[in-house]
Design a protein around this motif. Structure first.
Motif, PDB file in Angstrom:
ATOM      1  N   ALA A 140       1.000  -1.303   0.018  1.00 40.16           N
ATOM      2  CA  ALA A 140       0.239   0.440  -0.239  1.00 40.16           C
ATOM      3  C   ALA A 140       1.112   1.552  -0.040  1.00 40.16           C
ATOM      4  CB  ALA A 140      -1.002  -0.018   1.307  1.00 40.16           C
ATOM      5  N   VAL A 141       2.013   1.362   0.512  1.00 39.92           N
ATOM      6  CA  VAL A 141       2.981   2.481   1.052  1.00 39.92           C
ATOM      7  C   VAL A 141       3.048   2.815  -0.876  1.00 39.92           C
ATOM      8  CG1 VAL A 141       5.155   2.948   1.640  1.00 39.92           C
ATOM      9  CG2 VAL A 141       2.648   2.395   3.456  1.00 39.92           C
ATOM     10  N   ILE A 142       4.064   1.831  -1.426  1.00 38.53           N
ATOM     11  CA  ILE A 142       4.490   1.745  -2.650  1.00 38.53           C
ATOM     12  C   ILE A 142       3.476   2.176  -3.525  1.00 38.53           C
ATOM     13  CG2 ILE A 142       6.021   0.545  -4.230  1.00 38.53           C
ATOM     14  CD1 ILE A 142       7.190  -1.146  -2.113  1.00 38.53           C
ATOM     15  N   ALA A 143       3.001   1.704  -3.541  1.00 42.03           N
ATOM     16  CA  ALA A 143       1.705   1.963  -4.640  1.00 42.03           C
ATOM     17  C   ALA A 143       1.159   4.208  -4.263  1.00 42.03           C
ATOM     18  CB  ALA A 143       0.608   1.568  -4.172  1.00 42.03           C
ATOM     19  N   GLY A 144       0.872   3.619  -2.918  1.00 48.10           N
ATOM     20  CA  GLY A 144       0.092   4.699  -2.474  1.00 48.10           C
ATOM     21  C   GLY A 144       1.588   6.167  -2.988  1.00 48.10           C
ATOM     22  N   ILE A 145       2.582   5.927  -3.070  1.00 50.18           N
ATOM     23  CA  ILE A 145       3.393   7.096  -3.835  1.00 50.18           C
ATOM     24  C   ILE A 145       3.371   7.325  -5.244  1.00 50.18           C
ATOM     25  CG2 ILE A 145       6.366   7.316  -4.510  1.00 50.18           C
ATOM     26  CD1 ILE A 145       7.261   4.942  -2.442  1.00 50.18           C
ATOM     27  N   SER A 146       3.403   6.877  -6.107  1.00 51.82           N
ATOM     28  CA  SER A 146       2.945   7.289  -7.315  1.00 51.82           C
ATOM     29  C   SER A 146       1.388   8.268  -7.326  1.00 51.82           C
ATOM     30  CB  SER A 146       3.032   5.852  -8.522  1.00 51.82           C
ATOM     31  OG  SER A 146       2.059   5.293  -7.933  1.00 51.82           O
ATOM     32  N   SER A 147       0.336   7.515  -6.579  1.00 50.01           N
ATOM     33  CA  SER A 147      -0.921   8.178  -6.622  1.00 50.01           C
ATOM     34  C   SER A 147      -1.279   9.116  -5.225  1.00 50.01           C
ATOM     35  CB  SER A 147      -2.204   7.311  -6.141  1.00 50.01           C
ATOM     36  OG  SER A 147      -1.774   6.709  -4.764  1.00 50.01           O
ATOM     37  N   ARG A 148       0.185   9.424  -4.505  1.00 47.30           N
ATOM     38  CA  ARG A 148       0.255  10.399  -3.158  1.00 47.30           C
ATOM     39  C   ARG A 148      -1.325   9.876  -2.363  1.00 47.30           C
ATOM     40  NH1 ARG A 148       3.489  15.265  -4.223  1.00 47.30           N
ATOM     41  NH2 ARG A 148       4.790  14.313  -5.526  1.00 47.30           N
ATOM     42  N   SER A 149      -1.478   8.709  -2.816  1.00 50.85           N
ATOM     43  CA  SER A 149      -3.032   8.453  -1.456  1.00 50.85           C
ATOM     44  C   SER A 149      -2.518   6.876  -1.163  1.00 50.85           C
ATOM     45  CB  SER A 149      -3.864   8.471  -2.389  1.00 50.85           C
ATOM     46  OG  SER A 149      -5.140   8.141  -1.654  1.00 50.85           O
ATOM     47  N   ILE A 150      -2.905   6.735   0.129  1.00 49.60           N
ATOM     48  CA  ILE A 150      -2.934   5.339   0.902  1.00 49.60           C
ATOM     49  C   ILE A 150      -3.710   4.516   1.823  1.00 49.60           C
ATOM     50  CG2 ILE A 150      -2.547   3.837   2.317  1.00 49.60           C
ATOM     51  CD1 ILE A 150       1.009   5.412   1.695  1.00 49.60           C
ATOM     52  N   ASP A 151      -4.474   3.902   1.286  1.00 47.14           N
ATOM     53  CA  ASP A 151      -5.810   3.364   1.588  1.00 47.14           C
ATOM     54  C   ASP A 151      -5.455   1.518   2.102  1.00 47.14           C
ATOM     55  OD1 ASP A 151      -8.298   1.650   2.337  1.00 47.14           O
ATOM     56  OD2 ASP A 151      -9.035   2.122   0.636  1.00 47.14           O
ATOM     57  N   TYR A 152      -4.753   1.886   3.291  1.00 47.65           N
ATOM     58  CA  TYR A 152      -4.889   0.373   3.636  1.00 47.65           C
ATOM     59  C   TYR A 152      -5.270  -0.502   4.221  1.00 47.65           C
ATOM     60  CZ  TYR A 152      -0.458   2.745   5.895  1.00 47.65           C
ATOM     61  OH  TYR A 152       0.706   3.646   5.662  1.00 47.65           O
ATOM     62  N   ALA A 153      -7.057  -0.468   4.019  1.00 45.10           N
ATOM     63  CA  ALA A 153      -7.817  -1.337   4.190  1.00 45.10           C
ATOM     64  C   ALA A 153      -7.804  -2.358   2.658  1.00 45.10           C
ATOM     65  CB  ALA A 153      -9.163  -0.968   4.105  1.00 45.10           C
ATOM     66  N   ASN A 154      -7.783  -1.204   1.658  1.00 45.53           N
ATOM     67  CA  ASN A 154      -8.014  -1.656   0.164  1.00 45.53           C
ATOM     68  C   ASN A 154      -6.467  -2.566   0.250  1.00 45.53           C
ATOM     69  OD1 ASN A 154      -8.286  -2.518  -2.586  1.00 45.53           O
ATOM     70  ND2 ASN A 154      -7.956  -0.432  -3.259  1.00 45.53           N
ATOM     71  N   ARG A 155      -6.620  -3.464   0.612  1.00 45.65           N
ATOM     72  CA  ARG A 155      -5.667  -5.077   0.258  1.00 45.65           C
ATOM     73  C   ARG A 155      -5.615  -6.439  -0.660  1.00 45.65           C
ATOM     74  NH1 ARG A 155      -5.814  -3.227   5.870  1.00 45.65           N
ATOM     75  NH2 ARG A 155      -6.399  -5.623   6.328  1.00 45.65           N
ATOM     76  N   SER A 156      -4.610  -6.497  -0.920  1.00 49.89           N
ATOM     77  CA  SER A 156      -5.065  -7.776  -2.182  1.00 49.89           C
ATOM     78  C   SER A 156      -4.629  -9.136  -1.159  1.00 49.89           C
ATOM     79  CB  SER A 156      -3.336  -8.282  -2.888  1.00 49.89           C
ATOM     80  OG  SER A 156      -2.854  -8.702  -2.073  1.00 49.89           O
ATOM     81  N   ARG A 157      -5.834  -9.381  -0.146  1.00 48.50           N
ATOM     82  CA  ARG A 157      -5.499 -10.437   0.647  1.00 48.50           C
ATOM     83  C   ARG A 157      -4.818 -11.654   0.304  1.00 48.50           C
ATOM     84  NH1 ARG A 157      -8.633  -6.202   2.284  1.00 48.50           N
ATOM     85  NH2 ARG A 157      -8.405  -6.143   4.088  1.00 48.50           N
ATOM     86  N   ASP A 158      -3.832 -11.832  -0.978  1.00 47.01           N
ATOM     87  CA  ASP A 158      -3.743 -12.825  -1.671  1.00 47.01           C
ATOM     88  C   ASP A 158      -3.539 -13.693  -0.407  1.00 47.01           C
ATOM     89  OD1 ASP A 158      -2.496 -14.765  -3.254  1.00 47.01           O
ATOM     90  OD2 ASP A 158      -1.450 -13.639  -4.376  1.00 47.01           O
ATOM     91  N   LEU A 159      -4.341 -14.927  -0.576  1.00 48.67           N
ATOM     92  CA  LEU A 159      -4.109 -16.326   0.415  1.00 48.67           C
ATOM     93  C   LEU A 159      -2.651 -17.344  -0.036  1.00 48.67           C
ATOM     94  CD1 LEU A 159      -8.018 -17.394   0.083  1.00 48.67           C
ATOM     95  CD2 LEU A 159      -6.240 -15.342   2.526  1.00 48.67           C
ATOM     96  N   ARG A 160      -2.324 -17.315  -1.439  1.00 48.03           N
ATOM     97  CA  ARG A 160      -1.625 -17.874  -1.376  1.00 48.03           C
ATOM     98  C   ARG A 160       0.425 -17.450  -0.420  1.00 48.03           C
ATOM     99  NH1 ARG A 160       0.213 -17.201  -7.164  1.00 48.03           N
ATOM    100  NH2 ARG A 160      -0.542 -15.523  -6.500  1.00 48.03           N
ATOM    101  N   ILE A 161       0.514 -15.934  -0.166  1.00 48.53           N
ATOM    102  CA  ILE A 161       1.072 -15.653   0.600  1.00 48.53           C
ATOM    103  C   ILE A 161       0.961 -16.105   1.586  1.00 48.53           C
ATOM    104  CG2 ILE A 161       2.224 -13.703   1.591  1.00 48.53           C
ATOM    105  CD1 ILE A 161       1.391 -12.187  -1.069  1.00 48.53           C
ATOM    106  N   GLU A 162      -0.632 -16.143   2.497  1.00 48.40           N
ATOM    107  CA  GLU A 162      -0.534 -17.002   3.396  1.00 48.40           C
ATOM    108  C   GLU A 162      -0.033 -17.960   4.221  1.00 48.40           C
ATOM    109  OE1 GLU A 162      -4.472 -16.936   5.930  1.00 48.40           O
ATOM    110  OE2 GLU A 162      -4.404 -14.682   4.538  1.00 48.40           O
ATOM    111  N   THR A 163       0.080 -19.236   2.632  1.00 47.59           N
ATOM    112  CA  THR A 163      -0.022 -21.152   2.165  1.00 47.59           C
ATOM    113  C   THR A 163       0.772 -21.366   2.240  1.00 47.59           C
ATOM    114  OG1 THR A 163      -1.584 -21.135   0.817  1.00 47.59           O
ATOM    115  CG2 THR A 163      -2.774 -20.723   3.099  1.00 47.59           C
TER     116      THR A 163
END
Length: 171
Positions: free
Chosen positions: A57-80
């Motif tokens: 979210a922070v890295i994406a926010g650099i170009s858009s100058r806006s961060i939404d921490y609630a708007n996450r990918s939540r890719d379950l593959r990273i969890e498992t």
């Protein structure tokens, strides 16, 4: 350090701190087995995925100058899947390495409580937050691993100020 008419630039500080936290996460994940990494709700993998989503979210926010921490990918593959998590960490490190951060860059942060609310912040403050947030989750990961009989590096999940205090107390 002031550069170019007063812009504060992060040459080695917060970006390096974030890379350091990502690298320690990668090292720990590489040394876990699949069962220890992905076991159940609130798993070690879920904590790592959550952290990586905040960094994204922070890295994406650099170009858009806006961060939404609630708007996450939540890719379950990273969890498992440990290898997917390691690959994502490598991608994030590449996105940070060599970058010069303008710590005073203004950002708009979307409230996680009420998305209609927008907060003003700066890139420096949000980098500081994401490093602290990552360390906090690393501490929870460490406690969970210790409860399962796994001993991570003693410095894993410890704040830099605490490490500095420990070092000065030993002298």
């Amino acid at each position: 350090m002031a550069l170019d008419g007063g812009t504060i630039s992060d040459r080695n500080g917060l970006g390096q701190a974030l890379i350091g936290q990502l690298q320690t996460a990668k090292d720990l994940i590489a040394n876990l087995d699949d069962a220890d990494y992905s076991g159940g709700a609130g798993s070690i993998g879920a904590h790592f995925r959550h952290n990586l989503n905040f960094v994204e979210a922070v890295i994406a926010g650099i170009s858009s100058r806006s961060i939404d921490y609630a708007n996450r990918s939540r890719d379950l593959r990273i969890e498992t899947e440990r290898l997917v998590a390691i690959e994502r960490i490598d991608q994030l490190i590449v996105a940070i390495v060599g970058r010069v951060f303008d710590l005073e860059m203004p950002l708009t942060i979307t409230s996680e409580i009420d998305p209609a609310i927008q907060h003003s912040s700066s890139l420096g403050r949000e980098l500081e937050f994401v490093v602290s947030h990552t360390i906090h989750h690393h501490a929870m990961i460490k406690e969970r691993l210790q409860a399962e009989g796994i001993q991570p590096d003693p410095n894993f999940g410890v704040a830099p100020s605490t490490l500095e205090y420990w070092n000065s107390s030993r002298q």
